[in-house]
Design a protein around this motif. Structure first.
Motif, PDB file in Angstrom:
ATOM      1  N   THR A 334      11.824   7.344  -5.527  1.00  0.00           N
ATOM      2  CA  THR A 334      11.234   7.088  -6.843  1.00  0.00           C
ATOM      3  C   THR A 334       9.756   6.738  -6.767  1.00  0.00           C
ATOM      4  N   THR A 335       9.279   6.353  -5.583  1.00  0.00           N
ATOM      5  CA  THR A 335       7.875   5.977  -5.415  1.00  0.00           C
ATOM      6  C   THR A 335       7.164   7.032  -4.576  1.00  0.00           C
ATOM      7  N   PRO A 336       6.163   7.692  -5.120  1.00  0.00           N
ATOM      8  CA  PRO A 336       5.448   8.736  -4.360  1.00  0.00           C
ATOM      9  C   PRO A 336       4.824   8.168  -3.084  1.00  0.00           C
ATOM     10  N   GLY A 337       4.695   9.041  -2.089  1.00  0.00           N
ATOM     11  CA  GLY A 337       4.113   8.616  -0.817  1.00  0.00           C
ATOM     12  C   GLY A 337       2.637   8.933  -0.679  1.00  0.00           C
ATOM     13  N   PHE A 338       2.115   9.755  -1.607  1.00  0.00           N
ATOM     14  CA  PHE A 338       0.683  10.086  -1.557  1.00  0.00           C
ATOM     15  C   PHE A 338       0.212  10.454  -2.954  1.00  0.00           C
ATOM     16  N   PRO A 339      -0.984   9.959  -3.341  1.00  0.00           N
ATOM     17  CA  PRO A 339      -1.802   8.981  -2.607  1.00  0.00           C
ATOM     18  C   PRO A 339      -1.334   7.556  -2.869  1.00  0.00           C
ATOM     19  N   MET A 340      -1.687   6.654  -1.964  1.00  0.00           N
ATOM     20  CA  MET A 340      -1.351   5.244  -2.116  1.00  0.00           C
ATOM     21  C   MET A 340      -2.507   4.434  -2.692  1.00  0.00           C
ATOM     22  N   SER A 341      -3.698   4.701  -2.222  1.00  0.00           N
ATOM     23  CA  SER A 341      -4.863   3.913  -2.633  1.00  0.00           C
ATOM     24  C   SER A 341      -5.242   4.220  -4.076  1.00  0.00           C
ATOM     25  N   GLN A 342      -5.739   3.225  -4.757  1.00  0.00           N
ATOM     26  CA  GLN A 342      -6.191   3.425  -6.127  1.00  0.00           C
ATOM     27  C   GLN A 342      -7.366   4.388  -6.172  1.00  0.00           C
ATOM     28  N   PHE A 343      -8.159   4.380  -5.115  1.00  0.00           N
ATOM     29  CA  PHE A 343      -9.331   5.250  -5.021  1.00  0.00           C
ATOM     30  C   PHE A 343      -8.938   6.722  -5.133  1.00  0.00           C
ATOM     31  N   MET A 477      -5.045  -4.164  -1.293  1.00  0.00           N
ATOM     32  CA  MET A 477      -4.064  -5.220  -1.544  1.00  0.00           C
ATOM     33  C   MET A 477      -4.501  -6.572  -0.986  1.00  0.00           C
ATOM     34  N   GLY A 478      -5.656  -6.602  -0.327  1.00  0.00           N
ATOM     35  CA  GLY A 478      -6.209  -7.861   0.152  1.00  0.00           C
ATOM     36  C   GLY A 478      -5.963  -8.186   1.603  1.00  0.00           C
ATOM     37  N   TYR A 479      -5.484  -7.209   2.381  1.00  0.00           N
ATOM     38  CA  TYR A 479      -5.179  -7.469   3.786  1.00  0.00           C
ATOM     39  C   TYR A 479      -6.368  -7.056   4.650  1.00  0.00           C
ATOM     40  N   ALA A 480      -7.276  -7.992   4.816  1.00  0.00           N
ATOM     41  CA  ALA A 480      -8.474  -7.715   5.622  1.00  0.00           C
ATOM     42  C   ALA A 480      -8.099  -7.422   7.069  1.00  0.00           C
ATOM     43  N   GLY A 481      -7.012  -8.053   7.540  1.00  0.00           N
ATOM     44  CA  GLY A 481      -6.578  -7.845   8.915  1.00  0.00           C
ATOM     45  C   GLY A 481      -5.676  -6.639   9.046  1.00  0.00           C
ATOM     46  N   SER A 482      -6.117  -5.499   8.550  1.00  0.00           N
ATOM     47  CA  SER A 482      -5.352  -4.255   8.677  1.00  0.00           C
ATOM     48  C   SER A 482      -6.170  -3.253   9.483  1.00  0.00           C
ATOM     49  N   HIS A 483      -5.485  -2.506  10.324  1.00  0.00           N
ATOM     50  CA  HIS A 483      -6.182  -1.662  11.294  1.00  0.00           C
ATOM     51  C   HIS A 483      -5.460  -0.324  11.464  1.00  0.00           C
ATOM     52  N   LEU A 484      -6.238   0.685  11.810  1.00  0.00           N
ATOM     53  CA  LEU A 484      -5.716   1.988  12.179  1.00  0.00           C
ATOM     54  C   LEU A 484      -6.028   2.193  13.652  1.00  0.00           C
ATOM     55  N   VAL A 485      -4.989   2.371  14.470  1.00  0.00           N
ATOM     56  CA  VAL A 485      -5.134   2.350  15.922  1.00  0.00           C
ATOM     57  C   VAL A 485      -4.514   3.607  16.539  1.00  0.00           C
ATOM     58  N   ILE A 499      -0.503   2.067  11.952  1.00  0.00           N
ATOM     59  CA  ILE A 499      -1.071   1.144  10.962  1.00  0.00           C
ATOM     60  C   ILE A 499      -0.577  -0.252  11.327  1.00  0.00           C
ATOM     61  N   ILE A 500      -1.509  -1.161  11.574  1.00  0.00           N
ATOM     62  CA  ILE A 500      -1.177  -2.536  11.957  1.00  0.00           C
ATOM     63  C   ILE A 500      -1.844  -3.476  10.972  1.00  0.00           C
ATOM     64  N   ALA A 501      -1.074  -4.415  10.429  1.00  0.00           N
ATOM     65  CA  ALA A 501      -1.644  -5.376   9.489  1.00  0.00           C
ATOM     66  C   ALA A 501      -0.929  -6.713   9.629  1.00  0.00           C
ATOM     67  N   VAL A 502      -1.666  -7.773   9.357  1.00  0.00           N
ATOM     68  CA  VAL A 502      -1.106  -9.115   9.439  1.00  0.00           C
ATOM     69  C   VAL A 502      -1.492  -9.877   8.170  1.00  0.00           C
ATOM     70  N   LYS A 503      -0.601 -10.733   7.717  1.00  0.00           N
ATOM     71  CA  LYS A 503      -0.893 -11.580   6.577  1.00  0.00           C
ATOM     72  C   LYS A 503      -1.442 -12.907   7.065  1.00  0.00           C
ATOM     73  N   ASP A 504      -2.640 -13.253   6.619  1.00  0.00           N
ATOM     74  CA  ASP A 504      -3.146 -14.577   6.935  1.00  0.00           C
ATOM     75  C   ASP A 504      -2.734 -15.538   5.828  1.00  0.00           C
ATOM     76  N   ALA A 505      -3.136 -16.792   5.959  1.00  0.00           N
ATOM     77  CA  ALA A 505      -2.696 -17.802   5.007  1.00  0.00           C
ATOM     78  C   ALA A 505      -3.145 -17.455   3.590  1.00  0.00           C
ATOM     79  N   ALA A 506      -4.317 -16.834   3.460  1.00  0.00           N
ATOM     80  CA  ALA A 506      -4.852 -16.531   2.138  1.00  0.00           C
ATOM     81  C   ALA A 506      -4.062 -15.435   1.435  1.00  0.00           C
ATOM     82  N   SER A 507      -3.579 -14.460   2.234  1.00  0.00           N
ATOM     83  CA  SER A 507      -2.901 -13.312   1.627  1.00  0.00           C
ATOM     84  C   SER A 507      -1.404 -13.503   1.510  1.00  0.00           C
ATOM     85  N   SER A 508      -0.852 -14.563   2.115  1.00  0.00           N
ATOM     86  CA  SER A 508       0.592 -14.779   2.094  1.00  0.00           C
ATOM     87  C   SER A 508       1.037 -15.276   0.729  1.00  0.00           C
TER      88      SER A 508
END
Length: 508
Positions: A334-343, A477-485, A499-508
């Motif tokens: 039910t949820t499309p896979g592309f595109p994801m970004s609002q841009f 979505m506010g996840y500054a600690g997200s990376h493409l490796v 795709i690697i991302a972590v939630k810090d205290a601010a984004s949790s």
């Protein structure tokens, strides 16, 4: 990489691709009938390869040898170079290097050799599993330092045969819940894990001896180990509680799936405060993007390490409805896979199924192996000529699929016609016509091979669009600690970006 930098990079790629969308979405079936060589290959390149001999020499010089010593085939070389500018690993700043990842997560550079367990999987899968399991373990340790009192659990999305899950449980001692849509897969994964667990200690010892350059004796042969062989430490599989470390469940993963509740159903010690690492090794199509949304929706999901694949199975929001073989899965997407970004959503960007199919192909592997184009592609294009001549109404409508065990075009046509009969289509061919089209288009087999390679140069460009869209979504979505490796070797495992991302205290 910041959101603005990703947007700028996406804009550059879109500008580059603007004149080429028809090229990447053309179908190889129609190569001859719709004159792809004349319509899509730049005139400069067509002039450089005026005959079959020059085509063959061009392929050898540009693709197989990568020879830049002269200006011959300069148009082809420039074409290849222009595409290469937008490959992820060629675009400085797009990818997070392992060194940068170590710094971002406070990880000490790890020079230790991966424990190589060769049994129960192919060499390709071993490469992927060993690297991913080690990476996930290191990432979890980094996140755990921020949540000392929190117990960590791993959810493996699209668990399949349990390759990654069982390694994370057996070698690293994590509680892992493997989730797969098909119940048969979950049962087979558990059975595989039970077999692997019974022999795990022996496999570990053999692998450690091999790391020391010692060839271990096979079962049934007793011999004292050399004194240089260090005592084997107890592994995670030695623990009696290991039986409970890896469990599976059959479920269709959606962004609102309550994975905390699922964990509590299978691991009684799991709580609402447990930290969850969501991982997936080659999550197909929409599952990769669903995992990113699930990571965002579930507060307890602190870390994600997702490596996607099967871009052709992505459901596009702004594309026309497409044929999808598995109607059961299609109905639940039910949820499309592309595109994801609002841009990119604001641009209503559509890739097209043929472009997504192209994105799954690997130019690196083709060049490494000097792989010739599969002859069946050429035969299928020849068959389309026959169909167009004798049954125009069936043009681009007959489904051939995979055809095996044919020695020549005549046999290929006969096998295809047998398939058409099962589709209630009585297409008939004329033996003289079969011989005629082979003679008429004999040279086109060589030109089609070069066309195939030129078109494949766009594969990584489209992959860049798909993966940068996912990375930008996380940034939005506010996840500054997200990376493409880049996780894997490009030749061994072409779908190698994580795709690697972590939630810090601010984004949790």
């Amino acid at each position: 990489m910041s959101s603005s930098q990703i947007r700028a990079c996406l804009e550059e790629i879109l500008n580059f691709m603007q004149p080429h969308w028809e090229f990447v979405n053309c179908h190889m079936v129609s190569y001859l009938t719709e004159k792809h060589w004349q319509n899509y290959v730049p005139a400069e390149i067509r002039n450089e390869v005026a005959d079959v001999e020059s085509v063959q020499h061009c392929i050898e010089t540009v693709f197989w040898q990568n020879d830049d010593r002269d200006n011959k085939y300069s148009g082809v070389k420039q074409f290849v170079a222009n595409c290469g500018k937008y490959y992820l690993d060629k675009n400085v700043g797009v990818l997070t290097t392992i060194e940068q990842l170590n710094q971002a997560f406070g990880l000490v550079a790890d020079e230790t050799e991966n424990l190589s367990i060769k049994e129960f999987m192919s060499e390709k899968k071993r490469h992927e599993v060993e690297i991913t399991a080690k990476l996930v373990d290191r990432l979890i340790h980094s996140v755990a330092r921020q949540n000392i009192d929190t117990h960590n659990y791993i959810v493996d999305a699209g668990d399949g045969k349990g390759y990654l899950s069982s390694r994370l449980a057996l070698q690293y001692g994590y509680h892992v819940l493997g989730i797969d849509f098909q119940e048969l897969n979950t049962e087979n994964a558990l059975e595989r894990n039970r077999k692997l667990q019974r022999v795990w200690n022996g496999l570990v010892k053999r692998a450690e001896l091999q790391q020391q350059g010692i060839t271990s004796q096979r079962r049934g042969k007793s011999k004292n180990l050399p004194q240089s062989a260090a005592p084997m430490p107890e592994t995670k599989a030695d623990s009696a509680e290991n039986e409970a470390l890896y469990k599976t469940t059959a479920a269709y993963i959606t962004p609102d799936l309550n994975i905390v509740q699922l964990l509590q159903q299978h691991f009684t010690q799991a709580t609402d405060t447990s930290a969850i690492c969501l991982t997936g090794l080659h999550t197909c199509g929409n599952l990769a993007t669903t995992c990113l949304r699930l990571f965002h929706e579930q507060p307890q999901c602190k870390l994600i390490c997702n490596i996607g694949c099967c871009y052709h199975l992505l459901q596009e929001e702004y594309a026309a409805p497409e044929y999808f073989a598995n109607e059961t899965i299609s109905a639940r997407q039910t949820t499309p896979g592309f595109p994801m970004s609002q841009f990119l959503r604001d641009k209503h960007l559509t890739l097209g199924r043929n472009a997504r199919m192209l994105a799954t192909q690997s130019l690196e592997r083709v060049i490494s192996e000097r792989s010739a184009m599969n002859i069946s592609l050429y035969y299928r294009a020849l068959l389309e000529v026959l169909i167009s001549e004798s049954a125009e109404e069936l043009r681009q409508k007959l489904q051939v699929g995979k055809v095996r065990k044919f020695a020549n075009f005549n046999e290929y046509v006969a096998l295809c016609c047998n398939k058409f009969a099962t589709q209630n289509c009585n297409f008939r061919w004329n033996a003289a016509a079969v011989e005629r089209v082979q003679e008429q288009f004999a040279a086109d087999a060589h030109y089609m091979h070069l066309f195939y390679l030129l078109r494949m140069c766009f594969a990584q460009v489209i992959e860049s669009l798909i993966l940068l869209d996912r990375l930008l979504y996380l940034k939005e979505m506010g996840y500054a600690g997200s990376h493409l490796v880049a996780v894997f070797d490009a030749v061994i495992s072409p779908r190698r970006f994580g795709i690697i991302a972590v939630k810090d205290a601010a984004s949790s």
